[in-house]
Design a protein around this motif. Sequence first.
Motif, PDB file in Angstrom:
ATOM      1  N   ALA A  23       0.820  -1.212   0.000  1.00 27.85           N
ATOM      2  CA  ALA A  23       0.000   0.000   0.000  1.00 27.85           C
ATOM      3  C   ALA A  23       0.854   1.262   0.000  1.00 27.85           C
ATOM      4  O   ALA A  23       0.556   2.227  -0.713  1.00 27.85           O
ATOM      5  CB  ALA A  23      -0.934  -0.004   1.212  1.00 27.85           C
ATOM      6  N   SER A  24       1.927   1.244   0.759  1.00 29.23           N
ATOM      7  CA  SER A  24       2.763   2.444   0.872  1.00 29.23           C
ATOM      8  C   SER A  24       3.515   2.749  -0.417  1.00 29.23           C
ATOM      9  O   SER A  24       3.884   3.903  -0.668  1.00 29.23           O
ATOM     10  CB  SER A  24       3.759   2.290   2.023  1.00 29.23           C
ATOM     11  OG  SER A  24       4.646   1.215   1.776  1.00 29.23           O
ATOM     12  N   THR A  25       3.754   1.734  -1.234  1.00 32.21           N
ATOM     13  CA  THR A  25       4.513   1.942  -2.478  1.00 32.21           C
ATOM     14  C   THR A  25       3.628   2.022  -3.714  1.00 32.21           C
ATOM     15  O   THR A  25       4.131   2.278  -4.821  1.00 32.21           O
ATOM     16  CB  THR A  25       5.534   0.806  -2.684  1.00 32.21           C
ATOM     17  OG1 THR A  25       4.861  -0.465  -2.633  1.00 32.21           O
ATOM     18  CG2 THR A  25       6.607   0.841  -1.614  1.00 32.21           C
ATOM     19  N   ASN A  26       2.333   1.818  -3.564  1.00 32.49           N
ATOM     20  CA  ASN A  26       1.458   1.781  -4.735  1.00 32.49           C
ATOM     21  C   ASN A  26       0.239   2.694  -4.637  1.00 32.49           C
ATOM     22  O   ASN A  26      -0.710   2.546  -5.415  1.00 32.49           O
ATOM     23  CB  ASN A  26       0.986   0.343  -4.993  1.00 32.49           C
ATOM     24  CG  ASN A  26       2.103  -0.558  -5.472  1.00 32.49           C
ATOM     25  OD1 ASN A  26       2.537  -0.496  -6.623  1.00 32.49           O
ATOM     26  ND2 ASN A  26       2.595  -1.406  -4.578  1.00 32.49           N
ATOM     27  N   LEU A  27       0.256   3.627  -3.708  1.00 36.25           N
ATOM     28  CA  LEU A  27      -0.868   4.564  -3.602  1.00 36.25           C
ATOM     29  C   LEU A  27      -1.048   5.356  -4.887  1.00 36.25           C
ATOM     30  O   LEU A  27      -2.172   5.567  -5.357  1.00 36.25           O
ATOM     31  CB  LEU A  27      -0.654   5.511  -2.415  1.00 36.25           C
ATOM     32  CG  LEU A  27      -0.897   4.923  -1.014  1.00 36.25           C
ATOM     33  CD1 LEU A  27      -0.531   5.939   0.050  1.00 36.25           C
ATOM     34  CD2 LEU A  27      -2.349   4.484  -0.859  1.00 36.25           C
ATOM     35  N   ASP A  28       0.063   5.808  -5.477  1.00 34.86           N
ATOM     36  CA  ASP A  28      -0.035   6.588  -6.710  1.00 34.86           C
ATOM     37  C   ASP A  28      -0.490   5.738  -7.886  1.00 34.86           C
ATOM     38  O   ASP A  28      -1.003   6.259  -8.878  1.00 34.86           O
ATOM     39  CB  ASP A  28       1.307   7.256  -7.022  1.00 34.86           C
ATOM     40  CG  ASP A  28       2.469   6.270  -7.036  1.00 34.86           C
ATOM     41  OD1 ASP A  28       2.303   5.150  -6.540  1.00 34.86           O
ATOM     42  OD2 ASP A  28       3.546   6.644  -7.549  1.00 34.86           O
ATOM     43  N   ASP A  29      -0.311   4.414  -7.787  1.00 35.05           N
ATOM     44  CA  ASP A  29      -0.734   3.529  -8.871  1.00 35.05           C
ATOM     45  C   ASP A  29      -2.248   3.538  -9.069  1.00 35.05           C
ATOM     46  O   ASP A  29      -2.726   3.255 -10.177  1.00 35.05           O
ATOM     47  CB  ASP A  29      -0.272   2.092  -8.597  1.00 35.05           C
ATOM     48  CG  ASP A  29       1.068   1.787  -9.265  1.00 35.05           C
ATOM     49  OD1 ASP A  29       1.635   2.715  -9.869  1.00 35.05           O
ATOM     50  OD2 ASP A  29       1.532   0.644  -9.175  1.00 35.05           O
ATOM     51  N   ILE A  30      -2.999   3.831  -8.018  1.00 35.76           N
ATOM     52  CA  ILE A  30      -4.455   3.867  -8.165  1.00 35.76           C
ATOM     53  C   ILE A  30      -4.850   4.964  -9.149  1.00 35.76           C
ATOM     54  O   ILE A  30      -5.715   4.766 -10.003  1.00 35.76           O
ATOM     55  CB  ILE A  30      -5.139   4.091  -6.799  1.00 35.76           C
ATOM     56  CG1 ILE A  30      -4.941   2.854  -5.905  1.00 35.76           C
ATOM     57  CG2 ILE A  30      -6.629   4.375  -6.981  1.00 35.76           C
ATOM     58  CD1 ILE A  30      -5.604   2.956  -4.554  1.00 35.76           C
ATOM     59  N   TRP A 181      -6.428  -3.135  -6.111  1.00 33.75           N
ATOM     60  CA  TRP A 181      -5.988  -1.868  -6.705  1.00 33.75           C
ATOM     61  C   TRP A 181      -6.627  -1.659  -8.083  1.00 33.75           C
ATOM     62  O   TRP A 181      -7.071  -0.565  -8.405  1.00 33.75           O
ATOM     63  CB  TRP A 181      -4.463  -1.851  -6.820  1.00 33.75           C
ATOM     64  CG  TRP A 181      -3.785  -0.895  -5.880  1.00 33.75           C
ATOM     65  CD1 TRP A 181      -2.958   0.138  -6.210  1.00 33.75           C
ATOM     66  CD2 TRP A 181      -3.845  -0.883  -4.440  1.00 33.75           C
ATOM     67  NE1 TRP A 181      -2.508   0.786  -5.075  1.00 33.75           N
ATOM     68  CE2 TRP A 181      -3.039   0.173  -3.978  1.00 33.75           C
ATOM     69  CE3 TRP A 181      -4.503  -1.678  -3.493  1.00 33.75           C
ATOM     70  CZ2 TRP A 181      -2.881   0.474  -2.626  1.00 33.75           C
ATOM     71  CZ3 TRP A 181      -4.345  -1.395  -2.152  1.00 33.75           C
ATOM     72  CH2 TRP A 181      -3.546  -0.328  -1.737  1.00 33.75           C
TER      73      TRP A 181
END
Length: 233
Positions: A23-30, A181
Amino acid sequence: MIMRAGGLMSVLGAVVSGTIAFASTNLDDIFVLMTLFSQRNSKFRNHHIVAGQYLGIAILTTFSIIAAYGILLLPKVWIGLLGLIPMYFGIKMLVEQLRNTSTASDEAEVQDIQFNEHDKNKTKRFSFLYRFISPYTVKVASITVANGGDNIGIYVPFFATSSLTRILIIIIVFVILIGVWCYAGYKLAENPLVSIVLERYGHIFIPFVFIGLGVHIIYSSGTLSYFFGNLFL
């Protein structure tokens, strides 16, 4: 009973830590996924985006595990060069917009991340690979990998301190969360307010989203300052 309780706590600990790491490394991926889902049409479909996301995260995870065991390790400043990939897509979309201003009705076909005829001719050399992996999937995966510099930076020490069993549990957690995601990105793109904004203004700001993403990757990785420092000092 004590051993069973200890084993359960170990599994739960791996699940929690894996969830936090993802979650901390893929928030921007959303947001990136939302942008990609907004570009769907008759050729660029949902399964291309989902498969590309899974492939991209799989590449990042595999690379991180290999690096964690000291077999392969690249400096972060070199990993930052991956930011050139989304920058290329964004610039390409802007160029295509300028070339097709006289055919505004075809904007939806022009703006997306599909291959044009020139791309299709170039990829005939890789036709054997594309029988198994769609070029659209490969493009989505390349964007995911390019946006994964922070993933590698966190995953490498994370996996380096994990046992094989713990790594397997974490991988299962990642597989589940990738689906979550993708669903979140899909629902955001389907939101009436979001979809109206994307439909009206997407062709304007989506190229800049990819260009901005590339610039952010290069800047946050220290790549720009590294190369400028070595060139001018």
